[in-house]
Write an enzyme that holds these catalytic residues in place. Structure first.
Site, mmCIF file in Angstrom:
data_model
loop_
_atom_site.group_PDB
_atom_site.id
_atom_site.type_symbol
_atom_site.label_atom_id
_atom_site.label_comp_id
_atom_site.label_asym_id
_atom_site.label_seq_id
_atom_site.Cartn_x
_atom_site.Cartn_y
_atom_site.Cartn_z
ATOM 1 N N TYR A 9 4.268 -10.862 -14.247
ATOM 2 C CA TYR A 9 3.756 -11.188 -12.916
ATOM 3 C C TYR A 9 2.370 -11.823 -13.014
ATOM 4 O O TYR A 9 2.107 -12.870 -12.414
ATOM 5 C CB TYR A 9 3.699 -9.920 -12.048
ATOM 6 N N GLU A 31 1.711 -6.849 0.135
ATOM 7 C CA GLU A 31 0.311 -6.427 0.018
ATOM 8 C C GLU A 31 0.022 -5.270 0.972
ATOM 9 O O GLU A 31 -0.712 -4.341 0.625
ATOM 10 C CB GLU A 31 -0.644 -7.594 0.266
ATOM 11 N N TRP A 39 -0.149 -1.611 -7.614
ATOM 12 C CA TRP A 39 0.652 -2.820 -7.459
ATOM 13 C C TRP A 39 1.938 -2.715 -8.282
ATOM 14 O O TRP A 39 2.994 -3.202 -7.864
ATOM 15 C CB TRP A 39 -0.136 -4.070 -7.851
#
Length: 184
Positions: A9, A31, A39
């Site tokens: 990522y 988000e 994350w």
């Protein structure tokens, strides 16, 4: 040490320009779901989120019913946070009333001039918010978008390439060797 998913990522997606209303809606939602979490938790559930939220197609999510909301609250493939789910559905309904390209134009109108932003040398050089993220948050909230404070707006800006917060020697910025200067 960073996981394979996170490295992939980071190296191939984070900080790369993202355009299109549906694509930006997806990032905005993810988000918001990430708020208060790692994350990596979101990244590992991204396919579950995509399946649960109709690929983050704004028009499809805007048509979700109360039954869909109940289904989402029971879905183990996503983060089952009522406030975040409700915001995701409400935001789709709001965005469904916008013109095509309007979200893209609004978000990208807040991109700072890259010439005014030197590459960060350390993680501590990367801010949590900026004047631009505060302005983006306010603009989105004024238009009815929920769950998008300045920190979430800045994370969106980072993820979608409005800012490049890869460290100066980061392989994703073109510096260093593969594996160098990745966040851990």
């Amino acid at each position: 040490m960073a996981t394979e998913e996170y490295v992939a990522y980071h190296d191939g997606e984070w900080g790369r320009p993202v355009h299109g209303d549906d694509a930006l809606y997806e990032r905005l939602c993810l988000e918001a779901f990430q708020s208060g979490l790692s994350w990596l938790t979101i990244l590992r559930r991204r396919e579950g989120f995509r399946a649960a939220f109709a690929g983050f197609r704004i028009a499809s999510v805007a048509a979700f019913t109360d039954e869909d909301a109940a289904r989402l609250l029971a879905d183990p493939g996503i983060i089952r946070n009522r406030a975040k789910i409700e915001a995701t559905l409400a935001n789709a309904r709001t965005l469904a009333g916008w013109q095509a390209g309007e979200l893209d134009a609004l978000v990208w109108s807040h991109a700072p001039d890259p010439a005014t932003r030197p590459a960060p040398r350390t993680i501590s050089d990367v801010p949590a918010t900026t004047a631009e993220s505060v302005a983006l948050s306010k603009a989105l909230k004024k238009r009815g978008i929920r769950f998008v404070g300045p920190t979430t707006a800045y994370a969106l800006m980072q993820a979608c390439g409005l800012v490049d917060d890869h460290l100066d020697r980061c392989v994703a910025r073109g510096g260093g060797s593969p594996g160098a200067q990745r966040p851990r």
